[in-house]
Enzyme design. Structure first.
Site, mmCIF file in Angstrom:
data_model
loop_
_atom_site.group_PDB
_atom_site.id
_atom_site.type_symbol
_atom_site.label_atom_id
_atom_site.label_comp_id
_atom_site.label_asym_id
_atom_site.label_seq_id
_atom_site.Cartn_x
_atom_site.Cartn_y
_atom_site.Cartn_z
ATOM 1 N N HIS A 83 -3.380 -19.706 -23.366
ATOM 2 C CA HIS A 83 -2.108 -19.314 -22.749
ATOM 3 C C HIS A 83 -2.038 -19.664 -21.261
ATOM 4 O O HIS A 83 -1.074 -20.277 -20.786
ATOM 5 C CB HIS A 83 -1.889 -17.794 -22.883
ATOM 6 N N LYS A 109 -6.675 -6.372 -20.119
ATOM 7 C CA LYS A 109 -6.219 -5.286 -20.986
ATOM 8 C C LYS A 109 -6.242 -3.976 -20.204
ATOM 9 O O LYS A 109 -7.005 -3.817 -19.259
ATOM 10 C CB LYS A 109 -7.146 -5.155 -22.198
ATOM 11 N N GLU A 134 -1.610 -6.852 -19.688
ATOM 12 C CA GLU A 134 -1.257 -6.046 -20.856
ATOM 13 C C GLU A 134 -1.649 -4.603 -20.599
ATOM 14 O O GLU A 134 -2.749 -4.331 -20.101
ATOM 15 C CB GLU A 134 -1.960 -6.557 -22.105
ATOM 16 N N LYS A 139 -4.356 -20.092 -32.925
ATOM 17 C CA LYS A 139 -5.521 -20.014 -32.054
ATOM 18 C C LYS A 139 -6.449 -18.908 -32.536
ATOM 19 O O LYS A 139 -5.979 -17.969 -33.205
ATOM 20 C CB LYS A 139 -5.103 -19.789 -30.601
#
Length: 480
Positions: free
Chosen positions: A227, A324, A203, A135
Site C-alpha cells: 500500500h 495499529k 488504523e 496480497k
C-alpha cells in the site's frame, strides 16, 4: 445453436472471510449499479463438501446462477471436475470469459495456479482467462519471484491482476489527476519547492482475529511493502508519456528503482502496542491477541525516512508511517512546501497541501493571511474540498472498481510483476536487519501515535502532522 456469450467468476476460497466481507458485497454493488456483465455465472470453490447455501448473501438475481464445487487446491481430480464443468458451459456458448479469483491463503496460490495450467484452464480459446490474486504477493523477494515465475508459465502479464484495494479508492486514483492537471501544483512539484512529504496510514483497530497471519507478517510486510510504496510512487512519479496502463506502471517502477538504500539503523522505527486504558475502555496489548506468540517481536507500527535519488526529488525526505491501535483511522499524504522568506513576517511560514484518502475524503491547502487589525501578524487558514459535497455515493467501493476493471482488461490499478519484486527488494534488507536484531522494537501505548522515538526521524524542527478523523482538525488530541 450455441448462445452468444457467458461470463464466469470462479472463486477459490468461496467459503472464506474475504469472500463474504468484500467480494459478495462488491458483486451486489455492481449489480445494483447495473454494471454487472451479462450472463454471469459464479462457481464457488472450497476444500470440502458443504451443506447449505453459501451464496445467500448475494442478490437473488446473482445467486440463481451460482453453484458450489469442492475443489481442494492440491487435489488434481478436483481440478479435472472443475475443467469438466467449464467444458459443459463452453459447449453452450460461443464465447466464454472466465475470471479466477484466488480468495485463499497465500499458501494455496501455487497449487491452484499449477493445476489451472496443467488442465489448460488458462487457454484463451473462446474467451479471455484472467486471474486475480490478493496480497501478499510472496513473503520476500525469493518467494515473489517464484510466484511470478509460476504465473508466467501459463499466463501473460495482461491476464494477471494483483489486487490492492487501496488503488481502487477514488481518492487514490485522483492523486495523479490532481498533480498533473493543476498547474499550481505541477509547477511546484519538485525539490526546489517542497521541503518534505509525509505519508500516513493509521488504523485505530488492533489485529482482530488475524493474529496468526499478522504475527508472521507485521506492519512492514502487511502495509509498507504494498500500500505505502504504491502511494509513494503516485506522489513521486514522473508524468507518463501517454495515458496507458503500461506507461503509468513504468513510471511507478522508475520511482522504486531510484529509492536510495534505506539507513535501517537511523531511519527506521518499529513499535508494538502495549495495553492501555482510556476514559472509554481498556485495550489489551498486541501479545494478548489469539494466535500471537507470547514473546513476539513483530512490529505493529513502522515508520521510516527514505530518499529518491533523481533530479526531481534528490535530498527531499519522504516520511512514511503506519500502525495499529493509533488514535484514529486515517490515510493521508501531506506535502510540506518550503518556508517562504518575506518582508511581511519574521516567522517565514510555509504552505501545506493535504490529500485525505480516508475518511472524510478530500483535499486541504494551508495558506497565510494577515491577521485583521495587525499589520505584521500572520495567521494560517484552510482552503478545503470534501468529496461528500459533490453528492451522495460519489466514492465508489474500491473492490467494485477493481473487479469491473478486470472484466474490462484494464491493468492500470494493479501491480505488475516487476513492481512487486522491486518492492520486496526494498523491504528485504530491512527484514534481514530485524532478523539479526539490528533494529530495536519500541513499545507504545494503544491509542497513541506510536513510539516517541518516531519523532527523531526528522532530526530538525519539523514534525509529523497529527490528524484527527475530520480533515481540518489537525493537531487535536484524538482518543480511541
Amino acid at each position: 445453436m450455441k448462445k452468444d456469450s457467458c461470463n464466469i467468476i470462479i472463486i477459490f476460497g468461496a467459503t472464506g472471510d474475504l469472500t463474504k466481507r468484500k467480494l459478495f458485497p462488491s458483486l451486489n454493488g455492481i449489480y445494483n449499479s447495473k454494471n454487472l456483465p451479462d450472463n454471469l455465472r459464479i462457481i464457488g470453490c472450497g476444500r470440502k463438501d458443504i451443506e447449505g447455501d453459501i451464496f445467500v448473501d448475494l442478490h437473488e438475481n446473482i445467486s440463481k446462477s451460482c453453484e458450489y464445487l469442492k475443489v481442494d487446491p492440491s487435489d488434481k481430480d478436483d481440478f479435472i471436475s472443475l475443467s469438466k464443468k467449464v467444458k459443459e458451459i463452453e459447449n453452450i456458448y460461443n464465447n466464454v470469459n472466465i475470471i479466477y479469483y484466488l480468495s485463499t491463503p497465500p499458501s494455496a496460490y501455487l497449487p491452484i495456479i499449477n493445476n489451472l495450467i496443467s488442465n489448460n484452464l488458462n487457454k484463451e480459446d473462446i474467451g479471455f482467462k484472467r486471474i486475480i490474486i490478493e496480497k501478499p504477493f510472496g513473503n520476500d523477494l525469493d518467494s515473489s519471484k517464484e510466484l511470478n515465475k509460476v504465473l508466467s508459465t501459463g499466463f501473460n502479464e495482461s491476464q494477471i491482476f494483483r489486487i490492492d484495494h487501496y488503488l481502487g479508492k477514488e481518492t487514490v486514483q485522483n492523486l495523479l489527476v490532481s498533480r498533473f492537471t493543476n498547474f499550481m501544483f505541477n509547477a511546484l512539484w519538485d525539490r526546489n519547492n517542497i521541503s518534505y512529504i509525509e505519508i500516513t496510514a493509521a488504523e485505530s483497530i488492533g489485529i482482530k482475529d488475524r493474529g496468526e497471519y499478522y504475527d508472521k507478517s507485521g506492519a512492514i510486510k502487511d502495509m509498507f511493502q504494498n500500500h505505502l510504496l504504491e502511494l509513494l510512487c503516485l506522489v513521486a512519479m514522473e508524468e507518463p508519456k501517454v495515458k496507458t496502463a503500461e506507461s503509468i506502471r513504468n513510471e511507478k517502477v522508475n520511482v522504486l528503482n531510484n529509492i536510495r538504500k534505506i539507513n535501517c539503523i537511523d531511519d527506521v522505527i518499529r513499535g508494538q502496542y502495549l495495553a492501555s486504558e482510556s476514559s472509554i475502555k481498556k485495550f489489551k496489548s498486541y501479545k494478548e491477541n489469539k494466535g500471537v506468540e507470547k514473546n513476539s517481536k513483530t512490529e505493529t507500527f513502522f515508520a521510516c525516512k527514505l530518499f529518491i535519488d533523481n533530479d526531481r526529488w534528490k535530498d527531499v525526505p519522504f516520511f512514511i508511517r503506519t500502525g495499529k491501535r493509533l488514535p484514529t483511522k486515517v490515510t493521508e499524504i501531506v506535502v510540506n512546501f518550503k518556508k517562504n522568506n518575506n518582508i511581511f513576517s519574521s516567522q517565514n511560514q510555509n504552505n501545506t497541501l493535504i490529500f485525505r484518502l480516508q475518511p472524510d475524503e478530500g483535499m486541504l491547502v494551508k495558506f497565510n493571511l494577515k491577521k485583521p487589525g495587525h499589520k505584521s501578524e500572520i495567521i494560517s487558514k484552510n482552503l478545503e474540498f470534501h468529496y461528500k459535497k459533490l453528492g451522495k455515493n460519489v466514492i465508489n467501493n474500491a473492490y467494485e472498481t477493481l473487479i469491473l476493471d478486470v472484466f474490462k482488461g484494464d491493468t492500470m490499478l494493479f501491480s505488475r510483476s516487476d513492481f512487486v519484486e522491486k518492492a520486496w527488494g526494498i523491504v528485504d534488507p530491512i527484514s534481514k536487519k530485524i532478523e539479526s536484531n539490528k533494529i530495536k522494537l519500541y513499545g507504545y501505548k494503544a491509542g497513541t501515535w506510536g513510539p516517541q522515538k518516531c519523532n527523531d526521524l526528522f532530526r530538525n524542527e519539523n514534525n509529523w502532522r497529527y490528524p484527527c478523523k475530520n480533515l481540518v482538525n489537525d493537531g487535536e488530541i484524538c482518543e480511541l
